[in-house]
Every structure is written in structure tokens, then in C-alpha cells.
Design a protein around this motif. Structure first.
Motif, PDB file in Angstrom:
ATOM      1  N   PRO A 269       0.834  -1.212   0.000  1.00  0.00           N
ATOM      2  CA  PRO A 269       0.000   0.000   0.000  1.00  0.00           C
ATOM      3  C   PRO A 269       0.863   1.253   0.000  1.00  0.00           C
ATOM      4  O   PRO A 269       1.888   1.314   0.680  1.00  0.00           O
TER       5      PRO A 269
ATOM      6  N   VAL B 171      -4.938  -3.408   7.327  1.00  0.00           N
ATOM      7  CA  VAL B 171      -3.954  -3.796   6.313  1.00  0.00           C
ATOM      8  C   VAL B 171      -3.096  -4.918   6.893  1.00  0.00           C
ATOM      9  O   VAL B 171      -2.545  -4.786   7.986  1.00  0.00           O
TER      10      VAL B 171
ATOM     11  N   VAL C 104      -8.959   3.342   0.458  1.00  0.00           N
ATOM     12  CA  VAL C 104      -9.115   1.988  -0.079  1.00  0.00           C
ATOM     13  C   VAL C 104      -9.925   2.011  -1.370  1.00  0.00           C
ATOM     14  O   VAL C 104      -9.561   1.361  -2.357  1.00  0.00           O
TER      15      VAL C 104
ATOM     16  N   LEU D  57      -4.324  -1.232  -4.974  1.00  0.00           N
ATOM     17  CA  LEU D  57      -4.579  -1.974  -3.741  1.00  0.00           C
ATOM     18  C   LEU D  57      -5.341  -3.253  -4.061  1.00  0.00           C
ATOM     19  O   LEU D  57      -6.145  -3.289  -4.990  1.00  0.00           O
TER      20      LEU D  57
ATOM     21  N   VAL E 237      -7.893  -5.898  -2.163  1.00  0.00           N
ATOM     22  CA  VAL E 237      -8.746  -6.006  -0.980  1.00  0.00           C
ATOM     23  C   VAL E 237      -9.494  -7.327  -1.005  1.00  0.00           C
ATOM     24  O   VAL E 237     -10.110  -7.691  -2.014  1.00  0.00           O
TER      25      VAL E 237
ATOM     26  N   VAL F 136      -7.159  -5.222   3.460  1.00  0.00           N
ATOM     27  CA  VAL F 136      -6.168  -4.861   2.445  1.00  0.00           C
ATOM     28  C   VAL F 136      -4.990  -5.821   2.574  1.00  0.00           C
ATOM     29  O   VAL F 136      -4.459  -6.027   3.669  1.00  0.00           O
TER      30      VAL F 136
END
Length: 705
Positions: A521, A544, A565, A574, A576, A602
């Protein structure tokens, strides 16, 4: 700039206005064709006209009207930059103060160090703020906007919670009273003042107003490396109107202290943690290091010595520190010097969640400077109080019973003599979980000042904790027995040698699932915070997870806001895992597979998410197949201790959805049994240790005695 009612507002802003969660707003948007159309933003984070939103909410009977302050905040959000927003707010506060108090305005004006250079949009926001303040109150408007600003930038701006700030000020006052210090005017300094929370508490608890009969008025001094925070602190103190003299300056207190010539009777400080670039090299010969040059890795000890250097003779400092400062080997020499000289007088361990970072039990260090003759009323013992909850440890600031905690801490502080003369135990017995330890006993190879190491559990606490553990163990054993019965009844007599399988790569190509690999990230994460999101983090925080987190303690080590996000998912930066996805760890020594069941997550590098087509694959069936040890062995690289697993080579039984159901139920029970067995082992280990300690301490009840 458009009129206030035309300001852009996000989905999160609509949720705040309506007093609901963001999920409710998303639901309204899906269900109602009349919901306003976005006027800007992105697909991941759309923006709507505040006027349209207000009209729709009113028509739906969800609100009556939006207040002027609520209308203002979207204009601040539209400025985008944290510093510009904060400067505009400080400018607005200063202008409001100038109309109410010329002297207070001068304080705020000096803190801003020059004329305002706000961009035109920000200047117009300031004008709108002045209009709202005239109708809804200056201080009320400023406090509302400051609270919103702090919530929006909670990761960058750490503010001391008000109850903790009041407790720190009260401890300082109690130590001064216990040492026989007079109650006249007092000078209070916060060298890392942020937005002024500790100085506000000091003004309420310690200060003597200029209008009082005291011949010497109190002075509140502060400094902060961020000029925006310094300006906001000055305005905030100006609004408080405590009648004290206030001096807030912008500057780096360690490298170039703007309050270098000030001397304070009390220093209250919540310094930045883990700031490795604090000036170790250029400050190597600084005269403040009377107790030794702080190691580069011990910036918190630099703040401790700085606080002592700014105290008047016999002055008191209360410093909030992370628990590792009390035990890290690198700081042992300085801790020893602080003890030998009597500068460090006490350590108080607070419950988890008292302030950021919320996942650790922070400590308050109580320090005193030498008197006018260079001596300290040290005595020969260190005051230690462990206020950490032994049962149901607090997970966030809102769950702490602050009145009870404050009463307990202050009772302990007041029971101790701070003038160097030890009170007799008969006159002033120390409360539970509070001791005074001989300094000589602490000066060993570790010089560990962690209160829990030296404060023994009471017999009642031991009994309660063990009782709770026995109850948990009984429940877990019953659960293990129930699950074991279910699994033992499974008939495994059929041969499975000819069972056909398919790889994850094949399933991905056939669109039976979608495989994605985790990514690093971007942006700064609030490291060290665990999953106590409800109280510790702002609404919408998303955890995360990285492989190091799993190896360390199995919990996420950071978080991102939901807006970040959404933007990251939209840009592809990202990955997820949503509820219902299967998460796979692609590292052999940390290999595990699970179905994400509660919140989005995440994923960092070497973590993978598999999103099955629910018409073709049952998530629990998929996870059960993937986590089989033999499956992981055949897909591993076996090259080193950090060997990776090729997730795309993992194999899954080729069965219809109906045939997957009994396997899914069995896999689900198997996973639950594994978790129960882990819990039994952990609780059992704690029970053995706790019971062994209690027996060795002679706490076995013997009838007739």
C-alpha cells in the motif's frame, strides 16, 4: 466559490449529516432512483451537491435542516491540503478572536509568524467562517471545525485525549503539593504541544488567573514543529479565556528550541514516538544531555532530558511514553542515570487504549529537577503503579472508565511522599498494584522499569483471573468435544485415489474464481495499531495485513481509510479481500488459508485473494482443499527458509456445487476445531503459569488458619 449550500460533499459527509453509517447512505443510493446524481469526484469516491443532498434528505424525512457549521466543513474539505485547511481555520479563529479579545488575537497572530498567505479559495472559506461564527458562536464554530479537521487527519495529527490530559495535569499538581511547593503562579511548558490539549488541561487544573489575588499569574508556554498546529493551539487557548498569559511558538524543540530561554515549573509532554531523525548527530554535544547522550534509537529519552533541562529548580515533568522506553537495552544507561540522580521519581502504566498508539499500554514518567542547590529530594525508592486492567483489557479510549482510572491513579500519587521522606505504611498505605522499589534493586543489567515486572498481583486478582481462565477452559473443552464428535463420525472409507483435481490457475482461466495478488500500500500507515477499530480508529478504517504481521502476532499491523481503499481499488494499486473471499498466504513458513468473514482486508505482498463464483464454488470447500498440507508441499519451491508457494499450482477437488456442500461443512468444522485447540493450548499455558506462581507465593488456602 459557490454559496455554502452548493458545496461538494462525499458519501462519508452525507453519512455525518444524516447521523447514519456510510453503508446506509450507499443503500439509499442503490434503492432510490431520486438520490442526487454525482457532480464530481470519481466512481470510487463520488461527490454530490450539498444543496441537492439537503433537499433529498429533507424530502425523505431524514433531517430538518443542515446547520451553518455543517455547511462550512465541505468547503474546508474542498481545499484538499491539510496545511492549507489548518491555516485557514487558524486564520478564521484569529479573526474571530480579534473581535472578542485583542490580546488573544495577538497571541494567535504571533504564532502564525507573519501575514496570512492563504490562496483565494481558502481566504473565501475564512470569510464564510466569520459569517457562520456571528450566527452560531465563535468558539462553537471553531471547536466544531477543529474537531472535524482532527478527525480527517487523525493519522498525521496525534492529539492527547482530554481525560488523559487532565490526569497528567492533576498528577503534576499532586506531586507539587506532595513536595510542599506553593500554590502561587505557575509556568507550564509543553515542548510538543500539537493543538494545545495538555496546555488547556494545565490552564484548568494548575493555572492561577491574572485576575486572581495571587501576586504572580500563571503562564502557559508551548512549541510545535508544525506551524499550523502551533497556530491552532494559540487560537484554541485564546478561546479558552482562562485569564493566563499564553505564548505559543513554532519550531523544533530538540533541534532549535523556540522556548530555549524559558524555564517552567511544570512540563507536560506527549512527544512524537519512534522519530528516528531527531537530530542525534548535530546535537551530540548539547548541554541538555546531563544524563547521557540519547542513542539514535531512543528519541523519547531525548524528550525526557529536554523536559528536565527546561524545568526550574525542583520543577515537575509528566511525560507520556511508549512502554518499550522502560525496558529497551539501548536506553539502560540513561535510565540508570535518571534513577541514581533522583530525576525519575515514578512510572505509571496506563490501560491499553489511553492514547495513540491504542494497542499498547502507555506509561507516564514522573520526573523532578534538582533543587536550587543542585540536589534532588530523591529518597531511595521508585514509585511504580500498574493501572493496566488485568481482566477485559480496554481496547480503546472510549472503553476506559476515566473517572475510576483517574481516581485510582491520583489516590496512589497522593499516598506517596514526593519530598524525599518516605511516609510510613501505617500512615499512608499504598493502594493495590502500587509499590515503591529500592533504586538499588533496579540498577541491574536491564534496569527494566516496567511496572508490571515489579508490581505483584494481589491474591484477589490472581483468584479472579484464574477463575476466569478455568471457566474459559471448560467452555473450550466442551466445544472441542462437540466438534470432535462431528468430525469423528465422518465416513472416510471410500477410496480417493482416482479423485480428479483442478489447479487454481485452471479455475481462474475458466472464470470459476478471480485470483489477485496483494500489493504494497502507498501512503503512511499507522503502525502498531491492532484490530480495535471501533474505538481506536475513525469510522470506516480498513485493516492492512502483511506477511510480517502474520509471523509476528497474526494481526493486521496498520489501516487505511475507506476513501483511500476505494481510490486504491479503483486505480488498481490496492488488493482487498472482501467477506466471502478466500485468502492464501504464499510463503511456506507462514502458509495458511482462510475465508474472510467479517470486514474487508487490504492485502500486502505475497498474500493472495481468490474470489469464487458462488454458482460454481463454495468458499469453505475451496479453502479446505487449498490448505491441505500435501497440497502446499507440492506447490512450494523448497529453496530456502523463505520458500514461496505458487498459489496458482494449488489443487482443488473437481466436484459439482451440490457435492461440495458436505465437504464444505466438514472443512468448516475442521478449521473451527483447529482454532479451538489453539485456544485450549493458550489458555492452558496461562493457567499453568498463573497457578504455579500463586502456589510458589504461598497462596494455597489452608483450613483452620
Amino acid at each position: 466559490m459557490p454559496e455554502p449550500h452548493d458545496a461538494p460533499v462525499t458519501l462519508a459527509g452525507i453519512a455525518r449529516i444524516a447521523g447514519v453509517g456510510r453503508a446506509a447512505v450507499s443503500n439509499w443510493r442503490r434503492r432510490h432512483d431520486s438520490f442526487p446524481t454525482p457532480v464530481g469526484g470519481t466512481d470510487a469516491s463520488p461527490q454530490f451537491s450539498l444543496a441537492d443532498v439537503e433537499g433529498w434528505l429533507h424530502a425523505q424525512g431524514k433531517i430538518e435542516r443542515i446547520g451553518l457549521r455543517e455547511r462550512l466543513w465541505p468547503h474546508y474539505e474542498a481545499l484538499g491540503d491539510r496545511a492549507v485547511m489548518g491555516t485557514a481555520l487558524a486564520e478564521a479563529g484569529g479573526r474571530i478572536l480579534s473581535a472578542e479579545s485583542a490580546e488573544a488575537f495577538e497571541t494567535a497572530h504571533r504564532a502564525r509568524s507573519g501575514e496570512s498567505l492563504l490562496p483565494p479559495e481558502a481566504a473565501r472559506v475564512v470569510d464564510e467562517t466569520m459569517k457562520a461564527a456571528r450566527q452560531e458562536g465563535g468558539r462553537e464554530t471553531f471547536d466544531f471545525l477543529l474537531s472535524r479537521w482532527l478527525d480527517a487527519y487523525v493519522r498525521q495529527v496525534s492529539a492527547t485525549p482530554e481525560p488523559l490530559a487532565r490526569l497528567m495535569a492533576d498528577i503534576a499538581g499532586s506531586v507539587r503539593a506532595g513536595a510542599g511547593v506553593g500554590t502561587g503562579g505557575v509556568t507550564v511548558l509543553d515542548p510538543a504541544c500539537g493543538v494545545g490539549g495538555l496546555l488547556l488541561a494545565a490552564g484548568e487544573r494548575l493555572a492561577t488567573p491574572e485576575r486572581s489575588a495571587s501576586p504572580v499569574a500563571s503562564v502557559l508556554l508551548g512549541a510545535d514543529i508544525d506551524p499550523v498546529l502551533a497556530a491552532l493551539a494559540a487560537v484554541r487557548l485564546g478561546f479558552a479565556g482562562m485569564g493566563t498569559r499564553v505564548g505559543i511558538k513554532a519550531g523544533d524543540s530538540l533541534r532549535g528550541d523556540p522556548q530555549a530561554h524559558a524555564r517552567a515549573d511544570v512540563v507536560l509532554c506527549n512527544p512524537p514516538f519512534n522519530a528516528r531523525d531527531w537530530g542525534h548527530e548535530e546535537l551530540a554535544t548539547d548541554p541538555r544531555w546531563a544524563y547521557g547522550l540519547p542513542p539514535r534509537t531512543e528519541p523519547e529519552l531525548a524528550w525526557v532530558e529536554h523536559a528536565l533541562a527546561r524545568l526550574t529548580a525542583g520543577g515537575v515533568a509528566i511525560v507520556l511514553l511508549p512502554p518499550a522506553v522502560a525496558s529497551r537495552r539501548a536506553g539502560r544507561r540513561i535510565r540508570g542515570a535518571l534513577l541514581r540522580t533522583g530525576a525519575l521519581r515514578g512510572v505509571v502504566a496506563l490501560p491499553t487504549g489511553a492514547a495513540q498508539p491504542h494497542s499498547v499500554s502507555l506509561q507516564l514518567w514522573i520526573l523532578r529537577a534538582p533543587d536550587a542547590y543542585g540536589k534532588t529530594a530523591a529518597g531511595d525508592r521508585l514509585f511504580l503503579l500498574d493501572a493496566v486492567e488485568r481482566q477485559g483489557a480496554a481496547k480503546g479510549a472510549q472503553s476506559i472508565d476515566w473517572p475510576r482510572l483517574s481516581s485510582r491513579v491520583l489516590e496512589a500519587v497522593r499516598s506517596h511522599s514526593w519530598d524525599g521522606e518516605r511516609k510510613s505504611e501505617a500512615q499512608a498505605p499504598l493502594p493495590e498494584r502500587c509499590v515503591t522499589v529500592p533504586v538499588m534493586d533496579l540498577l541491574d543489567e536491564e534496569t527494566d522499569l516496567t511496572p508490571a515486572r515489579h508490581v505483584p498481583e494481589t491474591a484477589r486478582e490472581t483468584h479472579d483471573v484464574l477463575g476466569e481462565s478455568w471457566g474459559r477452559l471448560d467452555g473450550l473443552i466442551s466445544e472441542v468435544h462437540r466438534r470432535a464428535q462431528f468430525l469423528a463420525a465422518i465416513d472416510l472409507s471410500e477410496g480417493g485415489d482416482s479423485a480428479s483435481t483442478v489447479t487454481v490457475a485452471d479455475l481462474d482461466r475458466a472464470h470459476a474464481l478471480r485470483a489477485r495478488q496483494g500489493q504494497t500500500p502507498s501512503g503512511e500507515l499507522l503502525r502498531g495499531d491492532d484490530l480495535s477499530f471501533i474505538d481506536a480508529h475513525p469510522r470506516g478504517a480498513v485493516p492492512v495485513l502483511s506477511v510480517p504481521d502474520l509471523i509476528l502476532d497474526g494481526r493486521p499491523g496498520g489501516w487505511l481509510t475507506s476513501d483511500e481503499v476505494e481510490a486504491g481499488v479503483a486505480s488498481g494499486s490496492l488488493t482487498v479481500a472482501e467477506p466471502g473471499d478466500v485468502v492464501v498466504v504464499g510463503v511456506e513458513r507462514a502458509f495458511r488459508v482462510w475465508v474472510q468473514t467479517d470486514t474487508p482486508l487490504v492485502l500486502g505482498p505475497q498474500l493472495h485473494t481468490l474470489r469464487p463464483d458462488l454458482e460454481l464454488l463454495n468458499p469453505w470447500f475451496l479453502a479446505g482443499c487449498l490448505r491441505a498440507p500435501a497440497n502446499a508441499r507440492q506447490a512450494g519451491s523448497h529453496t530456502s527458509s523463505s520458500a514461496r508457494i505458487d498459489v496458482r499450482r494449488l489443487q482443488v477437488l473437481q466436484l459439482s456445487l451440490a457435492e461440495q456442500e458436505p465437504y464444505a461443512a466438514a472443512f468448516r468444522e475442521l478449521l473451527a476445531l483447529e482454532e479451538s485447540l489453539r485456544s485450549v493450548a493458550a489458555v492452558g499455558e496461562d493457567l499453568v503459569k498463573g497457578l504455579g506462581d500463586a502456589l510458589a507465593a504461598g497462596r494455597l488456602h489452608r483450613p483452620g488458619r
